[in-house]
Design an enzyme around this catalytic site. Structure first.
Site, PDB file in Angstrom:
ATOM      1  N   ASP A   8       0.853  -1.186   0.000  1.00 52.93           N
ATOM      2  CA  ASP A   8       0.000   0.000   0.000  1.00 52.93           C
ATOM      3  C   ASP A   8       0.887   1.233   0.000  1.00 52.93           C
ATOM      4  O   ASP A   8       2.056   1.169   0.393  1.00 52.93           O
ATOM      5  CB  ASP A   8      -0.920   0.015   1.224  1.00 52.93           C
ATOM      6  N   SER A   9       0.311   2.349  -0.415  1.00 51.94           N
ATOM      7  CA  SER A   9       1.059   3.598  -0.414  1.00 51.94           C
ATOM      8  C   SER A   9       1.340   4.084   1.003  1.00 51.94           C
ATOM      9  O   SER A   9       2.206   4.941   1.199  1.00 51.94           O
ATOM     10  CB  SER A   9       0.287   4.676  -1.177  1.00 51.94           C
ATOM     11  N   GLY A  41      -2.814   9.400  -4.257  1.00 57.33           N
ATOM     12  CA  GLY A  41      -4.072   9.767  -4.912  1.00 57.33           C
ATOM     13  C   GLY A  41      -4.016  10.972  -5.807  1.00 57.33           C
ATOM     14  O   GLY A  41      -4.785  11.092  -6.758  1.00 57.33           O
ATOM     15  N   CYS A  71      -4.288  -1.128  -2.353  1.00 56.40           N
ATOM     16  CA  CYS A  71      -4.348   0.318  -2.553  1.00 56.40           C
ATOM     17  C   CYS A  71      -5.157   0.570  -3.820  1.00 56.40           C
ATOM     18  O   CYS A  71      -4.812   0.057  -4.893  1.00 56.40           O
ATOM     19  CB  CYS A  71      -2.934   0.880  -2.709  1.00 56.40           C
ATOM     20  N   THR A  73      -5.588   3.389  -5.515  1.00 54.72           N
ATOM     21  CA  THR A  73      -4.899   4.223  -6.493  1.00 54.72           C
ATOM     22  C   THR A  73      -3.871   3.415  -7.272  1.00 54.72           C
ATOM     23  O   THR A  73      -3.778   3.517  -8.507  1.00 54.72           O
ATOM     24  CB  THR A  73      -4.226   5.420  -5.808  1.00 54.72           C
ATOM     25  N   GLU A 156      -5.059  10.153   8.124  1.00 55.56           N
ATOM     26  CA  GLU A 156      -3.630  10.032   8.425  1.00 55.56           C
ATOM     27  C   GLU A 156      -3.254  10.853   9.666  1.00 55.56           C
ATOM     28  O   GLU A 156      -2.341  10.491  10.409  1.00 55.56           O
ATOM     29  CB  GLU A 156      -2.798  10.502   7.229  1.00 55.56           C
ATOM     30  N   CYS A 190     -11.494   3.326  -0.960  1.00 53.42           N
ATOM     31  CA  CYS A 190     -10.144   3.671  -0.520  1.00 53.42           C
ATOM     32  C   CYS A 190      -9.923   2.933   0.789  1.00 53.42           C
ATOM     33  O   CYS A 190     -10.821   2.894   1.645  1.00 53.42           O
ATOM     34  CB  CYS A 190      -9.995   5.175  -0.316  1.00 53.42           C
ATOM     35  N   THR A 191      -8.755   2.363   0.965  1.00 54.29           N
ATOM     36  CA  THR A 191      -8.512   1.530   2.136  1.00 54.29           C
ATOM     37  C   THR A 191      -8.377   2.345   3.419  1.00 54.29           C
ATOM     38  O   THR A 191      -8.361   1.765   4.516  1.00 54.29           O
ATOM     39  CB  THR A 191      -7.258   0.665   1.926  1.00 54.29           C
ATOM     40  N   HIS A 192      -8.263   3.667   3.323  1.00 56.59           N
ATOM     41  CA  HIS A 192      -8.283   4.510   4.521  1.00 56.59           C
ATOM     42  C   HIS A 192      -9.704   4.695   5.059  1.00 56.59           C
ATOM     43  O   HIS A 192      -9.906   4.925   6.250  1.00 56.59           O
ATOM     44  CB  HIS A 192      -7.719   5.899   4.206  1.00 56.59           C
TER      45      HIS A 192
END
Length: 274
Positions: A8-9, A41, A71, A73, A156, A190-192
């Site tokens: 993942d990023s 992104g 991810c 993106t 984040e 989005c995984t967030h």
């Protein structure tokens, strides 16, 4: 033989990873977060491809024969090019999977009105990956997208309960729903975003289904390994998990627990690209 690689990023892929481990605990895993270059992104297709390819190759060096791009993106902007351009040059069996297809191939089971909403990063929205992939499986489904540029930075920075976060979540949901009054299913693409699930659920009308990707990706990976024994046989089964980041390992450990659900230990790896 070697572990399954999860890329993942940054931290978001940990929400998918925890579901994969819950579903498939018997395997060894290596997680790599490219935290030094997050966010992906807002970056160009070329940059996301270059960064993702480098990290995938790093996981290959760690004996991973199978890598999951946890991810959206990276899956939208880099997966196809890596599969078509880079994997044929790799020795032996090397496979790279993403998170978009596992979501799009089952979305038709969740919608009655055939109007689906996508909440995603600007990069994922711009790629049109979700409308394109959904159309392949379900030509009758209408897809409506809404970019949420502030959501990842807010997650984040642990701003999950702030008034500002509530403002942006409500705004993006309203912008999405204005596109169609018939939307009955929304995907957190989005995984967030699973960390914002309670807030999204609060502002989303109760009759609308809300889907996170973790369980869908875990189920898809289990199915993939069942139907590809030539890959599954190369995945070691020792229940060992290692975590790596391209940024400061201590910082990664502190934030990762929020996404993964438990404390971890991480190490730093270097990147060549800037």
């Amino acid at each position: 033989m070697g572990p399954i690689g999860i890329f993942d990023s940054g931290y978001g892929g940990l929400t998918v990873f925890r579901e994969i481990i819950r579903k498939l605990p018997q395997y060894d895993y290596v997680y790599l977060g490219d935290n030094a270059r997050v966010p992906y992104g807002t970056r160009s297709f070329e940059t996301v491809y270059a960064y993702t390819r480098e990290c995938v190759e790093k996981l290959f060096e760690m004996d991973c024969h199978l890598v999951v791009l946890a991810c959206n993106t990276a899956s939208a902007k880099a997966l196809r090019t890596i599969q078509q351009r880079d994997l044929p040059k790799q020795p032996g069996v090397r496979k790279v999977l993403g998170v978009i297809r596992p979501t799009t191939e089952v979305i038709g089971r969740h919608t009655d009105t055939r109007h689906v909403g996508i909440l995603a990063t600007p990069g994922t929205v711009k790629s049109m990956s979700y409308p394109i992939e959904i159309r392949k499986f379900y030509p009758d489904i209408a897809v409506f997208q809404q970019a949420c540029p502030m959501w990842v930075p807010l997650v984040e920075n642990a701003e999950l309960d702030s008034p500002g976060t509530a403002y942006f979540v409500e705004r993006e949901i309203n912008l999405l729903l204005r596109q169609s009054t018939h939307i009955d299913t929304v995907v957190l693409a989005c995984t967030h975003y699973p960390l914002l699930y309670p807030l999204v659920r609060h502002f989303l009308p109760q009759h609308i289904r809300l889907l996170s990707q973790g369980e869908l990706v875990a189920d898809s990976l289990a199915d993939y390994l069942t139907h590809h024994p030539e890959v599954e046989s190369l995945c070691t089964k020792g229940r060992q998990t290692r975590f790596y980041t391209t940024d400061n390992a201590t910082d990664f450990e502190e934030k990762a627990e929020r996404f993964y659900g438990q404390p971890i230990k991480a190490a730093k790896v270097k990147t060549l690209l800037t």
